[in-house]
Design an enzyme around this catalytic site. Sequence first.
Site, short mmCIF file in Angstrom:
data_model
loop_
_atom_site.label_atom_id
_atom_site.label_comp_id
_atom_site.label_asym_id
_atom_site.label_seq_id
_atom_site.Cartn_x
_atom_site.Cartn_y
_atom_site.Cartn_z
N SER A 196 -95.65 -4.88 34.19
CA SER A 196 -95.09 -6.16 34.66
C SER A 196 -93.70 -6.34 34.07
CB SER A 196 -96.03 -7.31 34.30
OG SER A 196 -95.55 -8.54 34.82
N THR A 197 -93.47 -7.39 33.29
CA THR A 197 -92.14 -7.68 32.75
C THR A 197 -91.62 -6.50 31.93
OG1 THR A 197 -92.81 -9.99 32.57
CG2 THR A 197 -90.78 -9.36 31.48
N MET A 314 -96.23 -9.17 30.45
CA MET A 314 -96.87 -10.38 29.94
C MET A 314 -98.29 -10.50 30.47
SD MET A 314 -96.49 -13.16 28.13
CE MET A 314 -94.72 -13.29 27.88
N ASP A 317 -103.32 -8.56 32.66
CA ASP A 317 -103.69 -7.83 33.87
C ASP A 317 -103.78 -6.35 33.53
OD1 ASP A 317 -104.28 -7.32 36.52
OD2 ASP A 317 -102.17 -7.17 37.12
#
Length: 374
Positions: A196-197, A314, A317
């Site tokens: 993700s991020t 973050m 998941d």
Amino acid sequence: MPITVLVVDDSGFFRRRVCELLSTDARIKPIGTASNGREAVEKAIELKPDVITMDYEMPVLDGISAVREIMQKAPVPVLMFSSLTHEGARITLGALEAGAVDYLPKNFEDISRRPDELAKALCDKVIEVSRSKRGALASSAKHIARPERRSSLSSVRPASRPSLTPTQSEAPKRVSPAKNSKPQPRHFDLVAIGTSTGGPMALQTVLTQLPENFPAPLLLVQHMPAAFTGAFAERLNSLCKIQVKEAQDGDVLKPGLALLAPGGKQMVVDKRGSSVRILAGDERLNYKPCVDVTFGSAANAVKGNILGVIMTGMGADGRDGCRMLKEHGATIWSQDEDSSVIYGMPMAVAKAGLSDEVLSLNDLGYRLSTDVSR
């Protein structure tokens, strides 16, 4: 102490509105503005903000050039404003390569039509990127591979093999090999990577190290809007020796082919374990695409060895998906804290005792290129 923010945009209206939106959250304090990239660099050095919000199109010095210079002189998490178009995605990916952490859509209509919703989204994102590791930001921007064309790419290798032993706090079930040991190559029928991020450039760093004849199919899940995944897949395909494409319904799993989950939808492995299905994004799920969904479907469908990899991002998941993979005998690697821009997703996997190995970003690509056998 509140999170301090420098707001950079050539529009005086937009600078004022962003400051007003940020001021709705007591945890955040705008401490300055800049109207061009040169001024942004100077104020970043002078004010030392915790976060910078940055536009791309500005006079004197554009946003990408400003981000690159800030990362060299005073590394700080940068949040880019982007248009949700193919060209906007291309520009934003360039800013991420320069060192920006994340991005938000820039839509003047949303500012006037739904200010409360926009204020929450902006403040939440600023708080999220403020947790980025500045060392990882600067290192990523400095060392990321930037080959211009596929034919000229040479595999990246770390200057020295870092220790693969995870920290005690992460406590994976199985200790990684010692520093000078050489892991035995293993055959995997599928490699699945979730992030993700900080993920776009982390994926670029890893995938550009893989050889053209990489022996396993790859599934990539990156939290990203629908307008961006096509441009991101094109970018990776132009840089990598392997083939990378945005996944379409019915795409067959092939060695050396990486399928990127399309934004706003879910990518699952079909019941035969030979191709992918692209499904509408379920509104009950926070992430579209979702790592847990793709990993879980692979666990149930692929009758063979799977390698699951969780990288910077973050939240958590991927943790449940990795648990399902482990229950079916899969191997799990997670990125280490020092090289993660945001140590959320890989930390969740490691703390759950699911990581077989905790690896640095550069070592992830090296190990994939050398330890995955035919």
